[in-house]
Design a protein around this motif. Structure first.
Motif, PDB file in Angstrom:
ATOM      1  N   ALA A   7       0.830  -1.199   0.000  1.00 35.44           N
ATOM      2  CA  ALA A   7       0.000   0.000   0.000  1.00 35.44           C
ATOM      3  C   ALA A   7       0.868   1.254   0.000  1.00 35.44           C
ATOM      4  N   GLN A   8       1.947   1.256   0.753  1.00 32.13           N
ATOM      5  CA  GLN A   8       2.821   2.405   0.795  1.00 32.13           C
ATOM      6  C   GLN A   8       3.616   2.554  -0.491  1.00 32.13           C
ATOM      7  N   ALA A   9       3.984   1.453  -1.114  1.00 33.66           N
ATOM      8  CA  ALA A   9       4.739   1.514  -2.358  1.00 33.66           C
ATOM      9  C   ALA A   9       3.919   2.166  -3.460  1.00 33.66           C
ATOM     10  N   ASP A  10       2.596   1.969  -3.464  1.00 34.59           N
ATOM     11  CA  ASP A  10       1.730   2.569  -4.472  1.00 34.59           C
ATOM     12  C   ASP A  10       1.783   4.095  -4.417  1.00 34.59           C
ATOM     13  N   LEU A  11       1.983   4.659  -3.252  1.00 33.07           N
ATOM     14  CA  LEU A  11       2.001   6.105  -3.094  1.00 33.07           C
ATOM     15  C   LEU A  11       3.412   6.689  -3.110  1.00 33.07           C
ATOM     16  N   GLY A  12       4.397   5.848  -3.262  1.00 36.86           N
ATOM     17  CA  GLY A  12       5.783   6.320  -3.284  1.00 36.86           C
ATOM     18  C   GLY A  12       6.057   7.371  -4.349  1.00 36.86           C
ATOM     19  N   PRO A  13       5.639   7.145  -5.595  1.00 36.33           N
ATOM     20  CA  PRO A  13       5.871   8.166  -6.623  1.00 36.33           C
ATOM     21  C   PRO A  13       5.114   9.467  -6.361  1.00 36.33           C
ATOM     22  N   VAL A  14       3.925   9.371  -5.786  1.00 30.59           N
ATOM     23  CA  VAL A  14       3.157  10.568  -5.444  1.00 30.59           C
ATOM     24  C   VAL A  14       3.889  11.330  -4.348  1.00 30.59           C
ATOM     25  N   LYS A  21      -8.745   7.053  -6.853  1.00 34.58           N
ATOM     26  CA  LYS A  21      -9.832   6.162  -7.239  1.00 34.58           C
ATOM     27  C   LYS A  21      -9.268   5.051  -8.107  1.00 34.58           C
ATOM     28  N   PRO A  22      -9.888   3.885  -8.045  1.00 35.70           N
ATOM     29  CA  PRO A  22      -9.409   2.777  -8.863  1.00 35.70           C
ATOM     30  C   PRO A  22      -9.530   3.117 -10.349  1.00 35.70           C
ATOM     31  N   SER A  23      -8.552   2.687 -11.101  1.00 31.59           N
ATOM     32  CA  SER A  23      -8.558   2.879 -12.538  1.00 31.59           C
ATOM     33  C   SER A  23      -8.168   1.554 -13.175  1.00 31.59           C
ATOM     34  N   ARG A  24      -8.103   1.505 -14.463  1.00 30.45           N
ATOM     35  CA  ARG A  24      -7.801   0.239 -15.142  1.00 30.45           C
ATOM     36  C   ARG A  24      -6.436  -0.314 -14.768  1.00 30.45           C
ATOM     37  N   GLY A  25      -5.412   0.503 -14.804  1.00 26.63           N
ATOM     38  CA  GLY A  25      -4.071   0.021 -14.498  1.00 26.63           C
ATOM     39  C   GLY A  25      -3.721   0.152 -13.036  1.00 26.63           C
ATOM     40  N   ALA A  26      -3.710   1.396 -12.554  1.00 31.92           N
ATOM     41  CA  ALA A  26      -3.348   1.686 -11.166  1.00 31.92           C
ATOM     42  C   ALA A  26      -4.242   2.813 -10.674  1.00 31.92           C
ATOM     43  N   PRO A  27      -4.365   2.974  -9.371  1.00 27.92           N
ATOM     44  CA  PRO A  27      -5.194   4.069  -8.853  1.00 27.92           C
ATOM     45  C   PRO A  27      -4.679   5.423  -9.341  1.00 27.92           C
ATOM     46  N   GLY A  48     -13.651   0.439   2.241  1.00 24.01           N
ATOM     47  CA  GLY A  48     -14.080  -0.901   1.873  1.00 24.01           C
ATOM     48  C   GLY A  48     -14.300  -1.050   0.373  1.00 24.01           C
ATOM     49  N   GLU A  49     -14.553   0.064  -0.311  1.00 22.75           N
ATOM     50  CA  GLU A  49     -14.767   0.038  -1.758  1.00 22.75           C
ATOM     51  C   GLU A  49     -13.462   0.124  -2.535  1.00 22.75           C
ATOM     52  N   GLY A  50     -12.328   0.170  -1.842  1.00 18.57           N
ATOM     53  CA  GLY A  50     -11.032   0.216  -2.521  1.00 18.57           C
ATOM     54  C   GLY A  50     -10.548   1.618  -2.842  1.00 18.57           C
ATOM     55  N   ILE A  51     -11.200   2.634  -2.284  1.00 18.37           N
ATOM     56  CA  ILE A  51     -10.751   4.011  -2.487  1.00 18.37           C
ATOM     57  C   ILE A  51      -9.587   4.261  -1.532  1.00 18.37           C
ATOM     58  N   GLN A  52      -8.406   4.521  -2.099  1.00 15.67           N
ATOM     59  CA  GLN A  52      -7.234   4.795  -1.271  1.00 15.67           C
ATOM     60  C   GLN A  52      -7.194   6.281  -0.927  1.00 15.67           C
ATOM     61  N   TYR A  53      -6.645   6.587   0.237  1.00 15.05           N
ATOM     62  CA  TYR A  53      -6.463   7.978   0.626  1.00 15.05           C
ATOM     63  C   TYR A  53      -5.200   8.089   1.466  1.00 15.05           C
ATOM     64  N   VAL A  85      -2.081  17.979   3.490  1.00 16.06           N
ATOM     65  CA  VAL A  85      -2.478  17.553   2.148  1.00 16.06           C
ATOM     66  C   VAL A  85      -3.282  16.266   2.252  1.00 16.06           C
ATOM     67  N   TYR A  86      -4.459  16.295   1.649  1.00 20.04           N
ATOM     68  CA  TYR A  86      -5.312  15.116   1.576  1.00 20.04           C
ATOM     69  C   TYR A  86      -5.312  14.659   0.121  1.00 20.04           C
ATOM     70  N   VAL A  87      -4.996  13.388  -0.098  1.00 21.19           N
ATOM     71  CA  VAL A  87      -4.959  12.808  -1.440  1.00 21.19           C
ATOM     72  C   VAL A  87      -5.945  11.650  -1.471  1.00 21.19           C
ATOM     73  N   LYS A  88      -6.871  11.697  -2.428  1.00 20.30           N
ATOM     74  CA  LYS A  88      -7.815  10.589  -2.608  1.00 20.30           C
ATOM     75  C   LYS A  88      -7.575  10.000  -3.989  1.00 20.30           C
TER      76      LYS A  88
END
Length: 140
Positions: free
Chosen positions: A32-39, A124-130, A100-105, A119-122
């Protein structure tokens, strides 16, 4: 009669099982943390161009409660202007999660020469990555 081998196997099994669950949990947390690393890196560098790669086609950006919707190109220009006026001195996420719906924040703290922002970042799921659906900067 219980053999001495049996009495030592139970604690070993329980410790092994607990360690396996811990490793599994840490693996999910690291993912989960790796997904937000580039952000995180884009915000830390104050790079609108890097951050734009993770924006949804339509994104809501808010500065101190003033919310506006932009397409990704417009959002990049707005963020570039913000970063130019508020050059970064540091950024880090202080909390991350998912609904629960997979929305990361994630909630972070952006430090700049002009002040500190929450800073609040939300995402949403997309085809490849959030992708980033919402960015909210609130001056502390």
């Amino acid at each position: 009669m219980i053999s001495p081998l049996h009495s030592t196997m139970k604690p070993f099994f329980l410790r092994t099982l607990a360690a396996a669950w811990l490793l599994l949990l840490l693996g999910f947390t690291a993912q989960a943390q790796a997904d937000l690393g580039p952000v995180r890196g884009a915000l830390r560098n104050g790079s609108a161009h890097e951050l734009a790669q993770y924006l949804a086609p339509a994104v809501e950006i808010s500065f101190d409660g003033d919310k506006q919707n932009f397409n990704a190109t417009q959002a990049e220009l707005v963020l570039k202007d913000f970063f130019a006026k508020n050059g970064p001195t540091g950024f880090d996420f202080i909390h991350q999660g998912a609904s629960g719906e997979g929305i990361q924040y994630a909630v972070g703290r952006y430090a700049s020469r002009g002040g500190t922002y929450r800073v609040y970042v939300k995402l949403k799921p997309s085809r490849g990555a959030p992708v980033i659906d919402n960015l909210d900067f609130t001056k502390e």
